[in-house]
Each structure stands twice: as C-alpha cells, then as structure tokens.
Motif scaffolding. Sequence first.
Motif, PDB file in Angstrom:
ATOM      1  N   PRO A  73       5.175  21.705  13.758  1.00 44.75           N
ATOM      2  CA  PRO A  73       6.322  22.511  13.289  1.00 44.75           C
ATOM      3  C   PRO A  73       7.559  21.676  12.978  1.00 44.75           C
ATOM      4  CG  PRO A  73       5.255  23.567  15.149  1.00 44.75           C
ATOM      5  CD  PRO A  73       4.626  22.213  15.023  1.00 44.75           C
ATOM      6  N   GLN A  74       7.897  20.713  13.836  1.00 44.20           N
ATOM      7  CA  GLN A  74       9.094  19.900  13.633  1.00 44.20           C
ATOM      8  C   GLN A  74       8.766  18.497  13.138  1.00 44.20           C
ATOM      9  OE1 GLN A  74      12.220  21.104  13.904  1.00 44.20           O
ATOM     10  NE2 GLN A  74      11.205  23.079  14.294  1.00 44.20           N
ATOM     11  N   GLY A  75       7.536  18.259  12.774  1.00 40.09           N
ATOM     12  CA  GLY A  75       7.141  16.922  12.371  1.00 40.09           C
ATOM     13  C   GLY A  75       6.658  16.107  13.555  1.00 40.09           C
ATOM     14  N   GLN A  76       6.094  14.942  13.284  1.00 38.72           N
ATOM     15  CA  GLN A  76       5.502  14.148  14.349  1.00 38.72           C
ATOM     16  C   GLN A  76       5.477  12.676  13.955  1.00 38.72           C
ATOM     17  OE1 GLN A  76       1.781  15.755  15.627  1.00 38.72           O
ATOM     18  NE2 GLN A  76       1.222  14.008  16.899  1.00 38.72           N
ATOM     19  N   ARG A  77       5.652  11.821  14.993  1.00 36.42           N
ATOM     20  CA  ARG A  77       5.463  10.383  14.826  1.00 36.42           C
ATOM     21  C   ARG A  77       4.133  10.019  15.464  1.00 36.42           C
ATOM     22  NH1 ARG A  77       9.083   5.653  17.705  1.00 36.42           N
ATOM     23  NH2 ARG A  77       8.167   3.846  16.619  1.00 36.42           N
ATOM     24  N   LEU A  78       3.264   9.380  14.695  1.00 37.86           N
ATOM     25  CA  LEU A  78       1.947   9.032  15.206  1.00 37.86           C
ATOM     26  C   LEU A  78       2.001   7.699  15.946  1.00 37.86           C
ATOM     27  CD1 LEU A  78      -0.199   9.982  12.067  1.00 37.86           C
ATOM     28  CD2 LEU A  78       0.306  11.377  14.070  1.00 37.86           C
ATOM     29  N   HIS A 102       0.797  -0.057  12.173  1.00 38.12           N
ATOM     30  CA  HIS A 102       2.123   0.180  11.612  1.00 38.12           C
ATOM     31  C   HIS A 102       2.674   1.493  12.148  1.00 38.12           C
ATOM     32  CE1 HIS A 102      -0.559   2.505   9.059  1.00 38.12           C
ATOM     33  NE2 HIS A 102       0.486   3.185   8.618  1.00 38.12           N
ATOM     34  N   ASP A 103       3.928   1.765  11.789  1.00 35.65           N
ATOM     35  CA  ASP A 103       4.602   2.993  12.207  1.00 35.65           C
ATOM     36  C   ASP A 103       4.405   4.078  11.147  1.00 35.65           C
ATOM     37  OD1 ASP A 103       5.789   3.812  14.480  1.00 35.65           O
ATOM     38  OD2 ASP A 103       7.697   2.787  14.175  1.00 35.65           O
ATOM     39  N   CYS A 104       4.191   5.312  11.562  1.00 36.72           N
ATOM     40  CA  CYS A 104       3.990   6.422  10.614  1.00 36.72           C
ATOM     41  C   CYS A 104       4.529   7.701  11.214  1.00 36.72           C
ATOM     42  CB  CYS A 104       2.494   6.568  10.315  1.00 36.72           C
ATOM     43  SG  CYS A 104       2.079   8.025   9.320  1.00 36.72           S
ATOM     44  N   MET A 105       5.258   8.460  10.427  1.00 37.17           N
ATOM     45  CA  MET A 105       5.696   9.786  10.851  1.00 37.17           C
ATOM     46  C   MET A 105       5.834  10.687   9.625  1.00 37.17           C
ATOM     47  SD  MET A 105       9.703   9.199  11.948  1.00 37.17           S
ATOM     48  CE  MET A 105      10.959   8.711  10.781  1.00 37.17           C
ATOM     49  N   GLY A 106       5.853  11.963   9.884  1.00 39.82           N
ATOM     50  CA  GLY A 106       5.952  12.911   8.785  1.00 39.82           C
ATOM     51  C   GLY A 106       6.272  14.294   9.277  1.00 39.82           C
ATOM     52  N   ALA A 107       6.649  15.172   8.340  1.00 41.04           N
ATOM     53  CA  ALA A 107       7.023  16.539   8.712  1.00 41.04           C
ATOM     54  C   ALA A 107       6.670  17.502   7.581  1.00 41.04           C
ATOM     55  CB  ALA A 107       8.519  16.612   9.008  1.00 41.04           C
ATOM     56  N   PRO A 108       6.198  18.708   7.941  1.00 34.38           N
ATOM     57  CA  PRO A 108       5.942  19.724   6.909  1.00 34.38           C
ATOM     58  C   PRO A 108       7.258  20.246   6.354  1.00 34.38           C
ATOM     59  CG  PRO A 108       5.637  20.660   9.078  1.00 34.38           C
ATOM     60  CD  PRO A 108       5.899  19.205   9.288  1.00 34.38           C
ATOM     61  N   LEU A 109       7.227  20.690   5.120  1.00 40.03           N
ATOM     62  CA  LEU A 109       8.418  21.190   4.431  1.00 40.03           C
ATOM     63  C   LEU A 109       8.223  22.674   4.129  1.00 40.03           C
ATOM     64  CD1 LEU A 109       8.767  18.182   1.980  1.00 40.03           C
ATOM     65  CD2 LEU A 109      10.080  18.549   4.080  1.00 40.03           C
ATOM     66  N   GLN A 110       9.220  23.477   4.476  1.00 40.00           N
ATOM     67  CA  GLN A 110       9.149  24.920   4.297  1.00 40.00           C
ATOM     68  C   GLN A 110      10.110  25.372   3.200  1.00 40.00           C
ATOM     69  OE1 GLN A 110       6.981  26.854   6.132  1.00 40.00           O
ATOM     70  NE2 GLN A 110       6.257  24.949   7.101  1.00 40.00           N
ATOM     71  N   LEU A 111       9.659  26.352   2.424  1.00 39.94           N
ATOM     72  CA  LEU A 111      10.514  26.934   1.390  1.00 39.94           C
ATOM     73  C   LEU A 111      10.215  28.426   1.326  1.00 39.94           C
ATOM     74  CD1 LEU A 111      12.607  25.718  -0.582  1.00 39.94           C
ATOM     75  CD2 LEU A 111      10.872  25.834  -2.349  1.00 39.94           C
ATOM     76  N   ASP A 112      11.242  29.253   1.531  1.00 41.18           N
ATOM     77  CA  ASP A 112      11.087  30.707   1.519  1.00 41.18           C
ATOM     78  C   ASP A 112      10.017  31.169   2.505  1.00 41.18           C
ATOM     79  OD1 ASP A 112      13.010  30.855  -0.491  1.00 41.18           O
ATOM     80  OD2 ASP A 112      11.498  30.675  -2.083  1.00 41.18           O
TER      81      ASP A 112
END
Length: 528
Positions: A73-78, A102-112
């Motif tokens: 929900p708020q993104g995550q760092r692996l 290596h370092d990797c992180m990401g987050a889902p993006l919400q619209l409407d």
Amino acid sequence: MKTQVTGVTEEDVRYAELLAAVRGMAQADAAALLRLEGEVLVPVAVQGLSEEALARRFPVQAHPRLALLLRSPQGQRLPADCSLPDPYDGLVAHQPEILPVHDCMGAPLQLDGQTWGLLTLDALQPGRFDAVQAQLPALARLVEQGIAAARTIRALADSAEQALARAEALSDDGQRAPRELLGRSPAMQRLQREIATVAASELTVLILGETGVGKELVARRLHAQSLRHAQPLVQVNCAALPETLAESELFGHRRGAFTGATQARAGRFQIADGGTLFLDEVGELSLPVQAKLLRVLQSGEVQRPGSDEVVHVDVRVIAATNRDLAAEVAAGRFRADLYHRLSVYPLRVPPLRERGRDVLALAESFLEENQHRLGARNLRLSPASKALLLQPAWPGNVRELEHLISRAALRARMEPGKGRWIAIEPRHLAGEADIAGAGMPVAAPAPVTAPAAAGDAPGGLEAAVSAVPGQTLREATDAFQRAWIEAALARHGASMAAAAREAGMDRSNFHRLARRLGLAAGRRGALG
C-alpha cells in the motif's frame, strides 16, 4: 543521463520531467514509471535504463518483484540480497546482464481510487536508499499529483480537438451555410422519412448511392437529428487514405510505430468519442484495415499501432459507398462480416434522374450560391433552360448539376448588355466544354463537329445535333450523347475507361450511360 520516453506528446514529456525530478530526489541510478494496462505493466518513461526497456512489457504474474511492489500500500524497499529475479536484468545501461547486489524500492500509484501503475527506483550501491526510504510514500504522492495534472491537461487538449472537429463539421467551408437536402419528389420524401426513423437510434447506417447524389448531406442530417447532435461529427474519406496510413488515421499511433511516426497522435475514432464517425467511401478500405475496423465495431475498443493500451470509445458509425458491397463481398474484396455490421440500417439515396423537378430546386439553390460567389445579382433560369435541365440523364447527379450551373453562371455574367437580372440561357448551359461532361445538347446556331474517326456514324456529331422533325429534346440529347460516345470509343480503341477519362466522368457512371444508350454490349473486355 538522458530520459527516454515512449512518445513526444505533452503528456509523455510531463511523465519524463516528473520521473527526472523524483530520481534526483532519491539519488537513484535508474528509475521507471510503468502504467498498468490490464495485467501488464508498460513503461511510459525511464531513466538509467537502455532504450530497449521502452519496448518491453512486464506481465505482473511473470515478475514477482513488481507484483510484490504493487501489493504494498505505501510502497516497499526490497532487501539488497533479495532472491526474487530482477525485471531489469540486462536493461540497466552499462551493467552486466545479471545485476549485482543493489538497492531497490518502489510504490504503487493510485489515481481516482484505482491503481494507475508503479514507480520503481534502483541504486547500484547497496544502502544508497537508507536516507530516503522514509520519503518513499511522499515521492509516490508527488508522482500521483503529476500524473493527475498530465491527465487533466490531456483531457483539455482532447476537448479542444473535439471542439475543432465539431466546428469544422458544422461550418462547411466557412463561407457558405451548410447545405440541406432539397427536393419534394416522392423519392426524396421517402428518404426524409427513413432518415427521421433511424436518426434518433444508435443503429449503424450504411448510405448507398451513386457518385454525386449527396451521401455526405444524408450523413450530416442523420447526425443533426440524432441524440449525439451536440457532439462532433468526424468525417473520414476512406478513398483518399493511402493503405499504409489508413490504420493510423482511423486508430491513431504511438511514436515510432512505423517509419515517419515522429510523434503520437489520436485516431479519428478517439476524436469522435461521444459523437458520430462518418466513413465515406468505406468500400475503398483494404482487407487488413477492414479486419481492424470490424474489431472496433464489435467491441468498441481501439488499440493504437505501437501500443498495447486499449482505449474504449463510444462512437456511432455511419458509412457510405457508391459500390455494390454485396457484389464486392461475393468477389472477395470486402469482408462479409463487416458488411453485415455496417448495413444494420441501409439507406439508398435516389439518383437525380429519379427525382423529377427536384433538379430545378437544386439548380436555383446553386444559382443563389453563385450570386454571392461571383458578386452577381438576380441570376435566373430562363424557361428554355428549365426545360433543358429536366432532360439530361445526369450521370454525375447533383455534383454534375452544381458544376454545370457554376459554369453557366460565370458565362452569363461575362456577357455584355445585362439588364436588371441575368438570364441563364441554354447557350450558357450547353457550352462546348460541357458537352461531354454534362450530356447537354448543343443549342448554338452552328453545328458542333468532332474529328472524323473510324467507326463514326454517317454525319458524326454534326448529324446527331441537327434538328429532326418530330424529335423530342430528350431524343435529341440521347442521339448526341450516343454519337459522341461512339466517336470517343473509336478514338480510344473501344476502351471505355479511356473514353470516360476524355469525357471527364466517373468510369462507372460513364459505363451506365453507355449501357442505357445501347453502347455497352460487347465492350466489357475494354473497361481497363
């Protein structure tokens, strides 16, 4: 590093700028903005990745890292030593095929309230994101706001383009009011009733009729009387579309979809969304484009060349053709399933020869237009001209009549000694340049002759236009046309196509006229 984007639309440029800003804040070596299309993530902007990444498609189920990030929900760092395969292996610029730890992180993006896509950030040095990990939700919100702004700007641009299309459809050429369907003949009254019956429905209409009968006016009337009248009427002349560009014109394309596609564009279906799309001369489309058109009619979904994105459109389709599509289907030149999709409600526009005195109402309307165009006052048809106009077979229909009246008005205006009004006389209608194209009899005192040719009837054209006691004007007209066509065929080795070109007529209309005059028998092999 330079940002690569999938297109050069304003929306794509904003994505690229947004990604560059976020990448700088996170001090990432690579960043990607991916849009979720169904169950597939599609890159719309990337940095630090090779150009090949833009052409990739990432099915969520096949990439567990991306699936994991989408579910956070708020993104995550692996973890740096995460054992899940990296979707960007082999795609990071100047790096080995398999990425090191290596370092990797990401987050889902919400619209409407819906998942729009995913933001991913990568750093080649483990621990790079220690200081910014807590800021990941804020970075995601920043990207969401940028995407919402880009979508709003795109919606405004689409609205402006639709408004322009609507203005073009309603304004005709900007110099004269849109034409109306004129005529009180029984044939036209039947057509008007049919239009009123089907206009308010959502049925697909196929308008049938010869060249020049006014199929475009029928399409405009259908749209004007429909529930979509406040939305755009977008017209496509299928006969004028090169086969290589027809798909792009109808469905749009993404940048790089084919050679010369330097920028993305919306197709006519998208521009007509909510309104009506008029496919004029639909019988000219190639079989491959017919197949793609059928899919849109069946599903209401458009897929632009070069893109996996499916766009839903709400469009009513009106098509028109001067071809016999049933015969085209039998000959294998038109898809049977598309023919049945288009001809849900067929409308036949009657040719001018079936409309009786409508020809005079049309001629008067064309005279009114020419008064303004030529700066002439009080153009009128003389009684003799009215009688003459009721005689020809009119192979070119309303368009032929329009051109004939324009030429006659110009000739009459140039003559000296005009009074309070300018009379259009038979000599103006039967100018030498009109003889072949309009089929008008010669009204000048001196007979018109043609070069002698093998196969000419005795006396040739001169004999054809000589007065014959007891002969009606229609019979004299037919005699002249028959003699002219026979002479033209003799000059061109019996080639109907070449004779039609000399006459300045559409080949099918010329052949129809020749057949009526009894000249087409035995010449079918000379149509080319």
